[in-house]
Design an enzyme around this catalytic site. Structure first.
Site, PDB file in Angstrom:
ATOM      1  N   GLN A  71       0.815  -1.206   0.000  1.00 57.64           N
ATOM      2  CA  GLN A  71       0.000   0.000   0.000  1.00 57.64           C
ATOM      3  C   GLN A  71       0.857   1.267   0.000  1.00 57.64           C
ATOM      4  OE1 GLN A  71      -3.109  -1.618   3.175  1.00 57.64           O
ATOM      5  NE2 GLN A  71      -4.000   0.010   1.945  1.00 57.64           N
ATOM      6  N   ASP A 227      -2.391  -4.944   0.380  1.00 60.03           N
ATOM      7  CA  ASP A 227      -1.886  -6.211   0.907  1.00 60.03           C
ATOM      8  C   ASP A 227      -2.559  -6.653   2.195  1.00 60.03           C
ATOM      9  OD1 ASP A 227      -0.679  -4.158   2.365  1.00 60.03           O
ATOM     10  OD2 ASP A 227       1.374  -4.813   1.968  1.00 60.03           O
TER      11      ASP A 227
END
Length: 467
Positions: A71, A227
């Site tokens: 991210q 994730d």
């Protein structure tokens, strides 16, 4: 058998798993490393993905694909879809000053928490965009679109070169700092302010099981996910489940139905990959803490684990404050780690190892407590990631966290979550398919609150923070 594929493009590597769409059983898989550093040319991700696909036997027989990714990374594209500069990753802290400026410009942390759901720190994309505008104005001028790592890879897999085709999902968008989680949409005013009046295009936000595009092979592309959301989906986490992930970073998240509002900015009000929310606290320092101390002691990770378990709880007074790479939670990008309480009697390899494990877990306890402060009840605490492979971490965790800990079977849960999302898109169902994660192990032990108290005191003494 119908096959689906999931991708985990993390800080360290690109993993591909190919699964049976009905059961989630892994049929084949492969992994390729990424280059180190806090800024990376995205082409490295693309090359690693291509290599992993080839080594996993290709995607010609795969019906759907989805990508989970690290991210916050800032990928800037020009009008032609060419990368403007190397992507700044989540663990790049040069934008710490920009984050502080943005917080002040919009009235403080309470405004960001209530309106956006995330209070900017150096890791968050909006801070990186402000840094770009101030430090590299020519690159900011050339930036026609901003996207995240998983967005860029999904776009490349689609075969498109048109930045208008970029898309993302709620979970990854929620970590940018310019997507309002409570309202469910982008905030143009925040993005424009961060870019000093510029307004680059942003990816279209898809629903949890909405198809993004088709690959040239005909396979469906799912929306993908950040994730942490992908890992929660891979683990089958539901409301009341807390996941502690010990990878490059340390992350504590919990699935819920309500957006948290933490004016301190420690609990980020992220979205999950199913339409719910994923309140999350992230540290910069995860499993690499263990590797760094093991290297200092001149031992491998197995011997390090054995050393830690041979020492008594509390390491005879030794305490590690494990801010080896600065820190994100609490927001201390310039902090450094410290070893406290050393004497000529307790400065032994076993105690040093034990203190490192306890320090890492105590920082996770800090995160867990912050989520609990938001009124979020967690019935189950699961530990995953590379750090969970350590026997010392598994056995010491319940003593520091103060609760029993569930350790699922080792697995690539980000990639598995992406694959499960791909199967969901393919099925067209209202809920994701039910996949088994196998038999989990429960670790229980008497809590040692004195360890946590010593950790907090050491943090207060050195950093002026109650952590």
């Amino acid at each position: 058998m119908t096959l689906v594929a999931g991708v985990d493009s993390s800080t360290q590597s690109c993993k591909v798993v190919i699964c049976d769409s009905e059961t989630g059983a892994v049929v084949r898989s492969a992994s390729t490393t990424h280059p180190p550093g806090t800024e990376v040319d995205p082409e490295h991700w693309w090359n690693a993905l291509g290599d992993s696909i080839v080594r996993a036997g290709g995607l010609d027989d795969v019906a759907a694909v989805a990508v989970g990714g690290q991210q916050h990374g800032m990928v800037c594209l020009d009008d032609e879809g060419t990368v403007v500069r190397p992507a700044l990753l989540w663990n790049d802290t040069r934008s710490g000053g920009a984050a502080a400026d943005l917080v002040a410009e919009f009235g403080g942390a309470a405004w960001w928490a209530s309106q956006i759901g995330v209070v900017p720190v150096a890791s968050v994309t909006v801070a990186k965009i402000r840094w770009l505008a101030d430090e590299e104005p020519r690159n900011a001028d050339a930036t026609a679109a901003v996207c995240l790592p998983h967005d860029w890879l999904t776009w490349r897999l689609s075969g498109s070169a048109d930045i208008a085709d970029l898309c993302t999902d709620r979970s990854d968008a929620s970590g940018t700092g310019y997507f309002a989680v409570p309202a469910g949409g982008y905030r143009d005013d925040v993005l424009s302010a961060a870019m000093r009046g510029r307004r680059p295009a942003l990816p279209r936000v898809l629903g949890p099981h909405e198809a993004a595009a088709h690959m040239t092979s005909g396979a469906l592309l799912g929306p993908g996910a950040g994730d942490n959301a992908a890992a929660a989906l891979g683990l089958g986490a539901g409301v009341g489940d807390c996941v502690i992930s010990l990878g490059t970073s340390g992350v504590v998240s919990a699935v819920g139905d309500v957006v948290p509002n933490d004016a301190d900015g420690l609990v980020a009000g992220f979205a999950d990959a199913t339409g719910r929310y994923l309140p999350l606290v992230c540290t910069l320092n995860g499993a690499p803490v263990l590797a760094a101390v093991a290297a200092m002691l001149g031992v491998g990770l197995e011997e390090f684990s054995a050393l830690a378990l041979s020492a008594p709880a509390g390491a005879e007074g030794l305490v590690w404050v494990p801010y080896f790479g600065g820190e994100r939670s609490p927001n201390l990008p310039a902090a450094s780690g410290a070893l406290h309480g050393a004497t000529d009697r307790n400065l032994l390899p076993a105690n040093v190892a034990r203190a490192a494990v306890e320090g890492l877990l105590a920082s996770m306890r800090f995160c867990l407590d912050k989520i609990a402060d938001q009124g979020i009840d967690t019935a189950t605490v699961m530990i995953v990631g590379g750090g969970a492979r350590s026997e010392a971490v598994r056995r010491i965790a319940p003593t520091v966290l103060g609760v029993p800990v569930v350790v699922p079977q080792p697995g690539e849960y980000v990639a598995l979550g992406a694959a499960r999302q791909a199967a969901w898109v393919l099925s067209g169902g209202a809920t994701p398919p039910i996949w088994s994660t196998g038999e989990a192990t429960v670790y229980e032990s008497e809590p040692t609150p004195s360890v946590v108290e010593r950790y907090r005191e050491a943090s207060r003494l050195t950093l002026g923070q109650d952590t």
